[in-house]
Scaffold this active site. Sequence first.
Site, PDB file in Angstrom:
ATOM      1  N   TYR A  80       2.976  11.437  -0.928  1.00  0.00           N
ATOM      2  CA  TYR A  80       2.662  11.313   0.238  1.00  0.00           C
ATOM      3  C   TYR A  80       3.010  10.814   1.220  1.00  0.00           C
ATOM      4  O   TYR A  80       2.537  11.518   2.290  1.00  0.00           O
ATOM      5  CB  TYR A  80       2.250   8.726  -0.718  1.00  0.00           C
ATOM      6  CG  TYR A  80       1.163   9.168  -1.621  1.00  0.00           C
ATOM      7  CD1 TYR A  80      -0.226   9.922  -1.083  1.00  0.00           C
ATOM      8  CD2 TYR A  80       1.495   9.435  -2.493  1.00  0.00           C
ATOM      9  CE1 TYR A  80      -1.040   9.245  -2.579  1.00  0.00           C
ATOM     10  CE2 TYR A  80       0.452   8.910  -3.926  1.00  0.00           C
ATOM     11  CZ  TYR A  80      -1.346   8.809  -3.285  1.00  0.00           C
ATOM     12  OH  TYR A  80      -1.830   8.753  -4.485  1.00  0.00           O
ATOM     13  N   ASP A  96       0.845  -1.669  -5.811  1.00  0.00           N
ATOM     14  CA  ASP A  96       0.500  -0.425  -5.996  1.00  0.00           C
ATOM     15  C   ASP A  96       2.234   0.533  -5.111  1.00  0.00           C
ATOM     16  O   ASP A  96       2.832  -0.072  -5.029  1.00  0.00           O
ATOM     17  CB  ASP A  96      -0.609   0.107  -4.601  1.00  0.00           C
ATOM     18  CG  ASP A  96      -0.892   1.483  -4.449  1.00  0.00           C
ATOM     19  OD1 ASP A  96      -1.617   2.060  -5.246  1.00  0.00           O
ATOM     20  OD2 ASP A  96      -0.052   2.445  -4.056  1.00  0.00           O
ATOM     21  N   ARG A 127     -11.494 -10.295  -4.286  1.00  0.00           N
ATOM     22  CA  ARG A 127     -10.620  -8.756  -3.216  1.00  0.00           C
ATOM     23  C   ARG A 127     -11.339  -9.141  -1.744  1.00  0.00           C
ATOM     24  O   ARG A 127     -11.301  -8.733  -1.027  1.00  0.00           O
ATOM     25  CB  ARG A 127     -10.619  -7.452  -3.829  1.00  0.00           C
ATOM     26  CG  ARG A 127      -9.065  -7.053  -4.641  1.00  0.00           C
ATOM     27  CD  ARG A 127      -8.446  -7.080  -3.586  1.00  0.00           C
ATOM     28  NE  ARG A 127      -8.435  -6.200  -2.239  1.00  0.00           N
ATOM     29  CZ  ARG A 127      -8.637  -5.267  -2.032  1.00  0.00           C
ATOM     30  NH1 ARG A 127      -8.236  -4.258  -3.905  1.00  0.00           N
ATOM     31  NH2 ARG A 127      -9.467  -4.822  -1.523  1.00  0.00           N
ATOM     32  N   ARG A 148      -4.146   0.829 -14.524  1.00  0.00           N
ATOM     33  CA  ARG A 148      -5.290  -0.110 -13.753  1.00  0.00           C
ATOM     34  C   ARG A 148      -6.389  -0.799 -14.741  1.00  0.00           C
ATOM     35  O   ARG A 148      -7.276  -0.830 -14.769  1.00  0.00           O
ATOM     36  CB  ARG A 148      -6.371   1.029 -13.460  1.00  0.00           C
ATOM     37  CG  ARG A 148      -4.738   2.099 -12.532  1.00  0.00           C
ATOM     38  CD  ARG A 148      -4.413   1.617 -10.864  1.00  0.00           C
ATOM     39  NE  ARG A 148      -4.493   2.989 -10.159  1.00  0.00           N
ATOM     40  CZ  ARG A 148      -5.336   3.411  -9.351  1.00  0.00           C
ATOM     41  NH1 ARG A 148      -6.027   3.162  -9.064  1.00  0.00           N
ATOM     42  NH2 ARG A 148      -4.644   3.846  -8.693  1.00  0.00           N
ATOM     43  N   ARG A 164     -10.337  -2.780 -10.360  1.00  0.00           N
ATOM     44  CA  ARG A 164     -11.689  -2.255  -9.799  1.00  0.00           C
ATOM     45  C   ARG A 164     -13.167  -2.394 -10.523  1.00  0.00           C
ATOM     46  O   ARG A 164     -14.015  -2.439 -10.181  1.00  0.00           O
ATOM     47  CB  ARG A 164     -11.920  -0.891  -8.548  1.00  0.00           C
ATOM     48  CG  ARG A 164     -11.431  -1.117  -7.832  1.00  0.00           C
ATOM     49  CD  ARG A 164     -11.273   0.235  -6.981  1.00  0.00           C
ATOM     50  NE  ARG A 164     -10.529   1.391  -7.828  1.00  0.00           N
ATOM     51  CZ  ARG A 164     -10.072   2.394  -7.697  1.00  0.00           C
ATOM     52  NH1 ARG A 164     -10.451   3.015  -6.690  1.00  0.00           N
ATOM     53  NH2 ARG A 164      -9.497   2.755  -8.415  1.00  0.00           N
TER      54      ARG A 164
HETATM   55  O1  LIG Z   1      -7.206   8.022  -6.641  1.00  0.00           O
HETATM   56  C1  LIG Z   1      -6.350   7.645  -7.320  1.00  0.00           C
HETATM   57  O2  LIG Z   1      -6.333   7.147  -8.304  1.00  0.00           O
HETATM   58  C2  LIG Z   1      -4.746   7.988  -6.271  1.00  0.00           C
HETATM   59  C3  LIG Z   1      -4.698   7.157  -5.008  1.00  0.00           C
HETATM   60  C4  LIG Z   1      -4.457   5.619  -5.281  1.00  0.00           C
HETATM   61  C5  LIG Z   1      -2.936   5.473  -5.213  1.00  0.00           C
HETATM   62  N1  LIG Z   1      -3.117   3.719  -4.405  1.00  0.00           N
HETATM   63  C6  LIG Z   1      -4.412   3.555  -4.716  1.00  0.00           C
HETATM   64  C7  LIG Z   1      -5.512   4.825  -4.914  1.00  0.00           C
HETATM   65  C8  LIG Z   1      -7.068   5.352  -4.202  1.00  0.00           C
HETATM   66  C9  LIG Z   1      -7.470   4.569  -5.447  1.00  0.00           C
HETATM   67  O3  LIG Z   1      -7.125   4.307  -5.983  1.00  0.00           O
HETATM   68  O4  LIG Z   1      -8.669   4.657  -5.247  1.00  0.00           O
HETATM   69  C10 LIG Z   1      -4.806   2.131  -4.532  1.00  0.00           C
HETATM   70  C11 LIG Z   1      -5.300   1.659  -5.735  1.00  0.00           C
HETATM   71  N2  LIG Z   1      -4.038   0.668  -6.342  1.00  0.00           N
HETATM   72  C12 LIG Z   1      -4.435  -0.077  -7.030  1.00  0.00           C
HETATM   73  C13 LIG Z   1      -5.510  -0.137  -7.258  1.00  0.00           C
HETATM   74  C14 LIG Z   1      -6.543  -1.109  -8.100  1.00  0.00           C
HETATM   75  C15 LIG Z   1      -7.263  -0.854  -9.033  1.00  0.00           C
HETATM   76  O5  LIG Z   1      -7.286   0.972  -9.547  1.00  0.00           O
HETATM   77  O6  LIG Z   1      -8.323  -1.158  -9.248  1.00  0.00           O
HETATM   78  C16 LIG Z   1      -6.153   0.018  -5.593  1.00  0.00           C
HETATM   79  C17 LIG Z   1      -7.820   0.262  -5.544  1.00  0.00           C
HETATM   80  C18 LIG Z   1      -7.808  -0.632  -4.035  1.00  0.00           C
HETATM   81  C19 LIG Z   1      -9.149  -0.712  -4.198  1.00  0.00           C
HETATM   82  O7  LIG Z   1      -9.889  -2.110  -5.237  1.00  0.00           O
HETATM   83  O8  LIG Z   1      -9.555  -0.295  -3.396  1.00  0.00           O
HETATM   84  C20 LIG Z   1      -3.960  -0.970  -8.048  1.00  0.00           C
HETATM   85  C21 LIG Z   1      -2.204   0.209  -8.576  1.00  0.00           C
HETATM   86  N3  LIG Z   1      -2.055   1.410  -8.312  1.00  0.00           N
HETATM   87  C22 LIG Z   1      -1.239   1.795 -10.023  1.00  0.00           C
HETATM   88  C23 LIG Z   1      -1.569   1.099 -10.486  1.00  0.00           C
HETATM   89  C24 LIG Z   1      -0.670   0.990 -12.068  1.00  0.00           C
HETATM   90  C25 LIG Z   1      -1.042   1.516 -12.824  1.00  0.00           C
HETATM   91  O9  LIG Z   1      -2.787   1.993 -13.040  1.00  0.00           O
HETATM   92  O10 LIG Z   1      -1.258   0.257 -14.126  1.00  0.00           O
HETATM   93  C26 LIG Z   1      -2.018  -0.258  -9.571  1.00  0.00           C
HETATM   94  C27 LIG Z   1      -1.871  -1.712 -10.836  1.00  0.00           C
HETATM   95  C28 LIG Z   1      -2.971  -1.646 -11.993  1.00  0.00           C
HETATM   96  C29 LIG Z   1      -2.764  -3.047 -12.713  1.00  0.00           C
HETATM   97  O11 LIG Z   1      -2.419  -4.138 -12.034  1.00  0.00           O
HETATM   98  O12 LIG Z   1      -3.469  -3.110 -13.414  1.00  0.00           O
HETATM   99  C30 LIG Z   1      -0.779   3.166  -9.426  1.00  0.00           C
HETATM  100  C31 LIG Z   1      -0.708   4.195  -9.000  1.00  0.00           C
HETATM  101  N4  LIG Z   1      -1.430   4.462  -7.459  1.00  0.00           N
HETATM  102  C32 LIG Z   1      -1.144   4.571  -6.899  1.00  0.00           C
HETATM  103  C33 LIG Z   1      -0.941   6.299  -7.722  1.00  0.00           C
HETATM  104  C34 LIG Z   1      -0.984   7.925  -7.273  1.00  0.00           C
HETATM  105  C35 LIG Z   1      -1.634   8.624  -8.330  1.00  0.00           C
HETATM  106  C36 LIG Z   1      -1.875   9.266  -7.580  1.00  0.00           C
HETATM  107  O13 LIG Z   1      -1.957   9.481  -6.525  1.00  0.00           O
HETATM  108  O14 LIG Z   1      -3.111  10.105  -8.339  1.00  0.00           O
HETATM  109  C37 LIG Z   1      -0.598   5.184  -8.748  1.00  0.00           C
HETATM  110  C38 LIG Z   1      -0.096   5.460 -10.539  1.00  0.00           C
HETATM  111  C39 LIG Z   1      -0.441   6.159 -10.801  1.00  0.00           C
HETATM  112  O15 LIG Z   1      -2.440   5.918 -10.705  1.00  0.00           O
HETATM  113  O16 LIG Z   1      -0.786   7.874 -11.149  1.00  0.00           O
HETATM  114  C40 LIG Z   1      -1.454   5.784  -5.397  1.00  0.00           C
END
Ligand SMILES: O=C(O)CCc1c2[nH]c(c1CC(=O)O)Cc1[nH]c(c(CC(=O)O)c1CCC(=O)O)Cc1[nH]c(c(CC(=O)O)c1CCC(=O)O)Cc1[nH]c(c(CCC(=O)O)c1CC(=O)O)C2
Length: 349
Positions: free
Chosen positions: A154, A79, A43, A30, A34
């Site tokens: 999910y 994502d 965004r 991540r 954000r």
């Molecule tokens: O809260 C959570 O972390 C999980 C739910 C959630 C996911 N996408 C999400 C959200 C909402 C949020 O982040 O608020 C929604 C999500 N995905 C992502 C973002 C951007 C950010 O984190 O600011 C966001 C937030 C979106 C926004 O800006 O509102 C992008 C993302 N997800 C992910 C990645 C891969 C990485 O982490 O490097 C990446 C790319 C990061 C990058 O390019 O630097 C991976 C991801 N997404 C997700 C999961 C499942 C993990 C879990 O559920 O705990 C996972 C794997 C993980 O983090 O362990 C699902």
Amino acid sequence: MSAHQQTAASPFIRACRNEPVQHTPVWFMRQAGRSLPEYLKLREGVPMLESCMRPELITEITLQPVRRHGVDAAVYFSDIVVPLKAIGLDVEIKPGVGPVVADPIRNRQDLARLRDLDPSDVGYVTEAVGLLTAELGSTPLIGFAGAPFTLASYLVEGGPSRNHERTKALMYGDPELWRDLLDRLADITTAFLKVQIEAGASAVQVFDSWVGALSPADYRRYVMPASAKVFDAVAGYGVPRIHFGVGTGELLGLMSEAGADVMGVDWRVPLDEAARRVGPGKALQGNLDPAVLFAPTAAVEAKTREVLDAAAAAGTGHIFNLGHGVLPTTDPDALSRLVDFVHSSTEAV
Ligand SMILES: O=C(O)CCc1c2[nH]c(c1CC(=O)O)Cc1[nH]c(c(CC(=O)O)c1CCC(=O)O)Cc1[nH]c(c(CC(=O)O)c1CCC(=O)O)Cc1[nH]c(c(CCC(=O)O)c1CC(=O)O)C2
């Protein structure tokens, strides 16, 4: 020269292969997103999953942390639910909630909605990876996908879940349907990883973020075959394969066996202990607690030094990372300082 050749001598790729490095490579899960004001600006008014379908936007967001922090690898901005959306499922990311699936998958008829992913479903990924590797040159791009268990959770729950009760009810109650569901997801995950690798990603990470909810015996029985299928299917490309989950201390050995060249470790297990659990020949990635970044710099440095010392004691290749993703309110300057600190503390003389 291909993107894979161009990045082969980078510290990140060398560490993945347990080769000596000029400094310990660093990237952050991540790292785009954000925590960065420049990301929030881009965004504005663009829903999350829409931003994952626009090649120019993906490229710019992916590059932002590379420019700002000087990390050793870029991680493709996407994502884990993007491939599910790409095959036509009604999934969206609700701000403050996470991924929400309108029509959860709970019976055999539902399974039919999980069709194969064709590369043409995600033409924007191929295009964005091409743009990115051209910009990144010798800096590797890491592609990623969700592992079958975490995606299944999910899909079955319909959104994020603390206890995974419906997922476990299906897993224990209808093991045949569960096996078929995970097998379908393994194919979708594999196809999504292949698109990224063929377009030029130098490494891939498979996120099984939630699998720490299972015991080792259940992991072996209900999850490992599908995860192993994914890792086997991409082994032939020869790019490093990273396997990561949260709260997976008791599963490190089995996850490593499922297939990984690099094991990602959260902050609960020191890396020298992780090395014992993972077994010989694998590099390690991790594992500073993301919450440590809210402490004063001296404390961050002391905790970072503990990670580096444990990695040195492990004696394996080490890619420095956090134990999970960057928390949204993290000060970006603290991340930049951390990159510099790891680099300067590990420079080969
Ligand atoms: O809260 C959570 O972390 C999980 C739910 C959630 C996911 N996408 C999400 C959200 C909402 C949020 O982040 O608020 C929604 C999500 N995905 C992502 C973002 C951007 C950010 O984190 O600011 C966001 C937030 C979106 C926004 O800006 O509102 C992008 C993302 N997800 C992910 C990645 C891969 C990485 O982490 O490097 C990446 C790319 C990061 C990058 O390019 O630097 C991976 C991801 N997404 C997700 C999961 C499942 C993990 C879990 O559920 O705990 C996972 C794997 C993980 O983090 O362990 C699902």
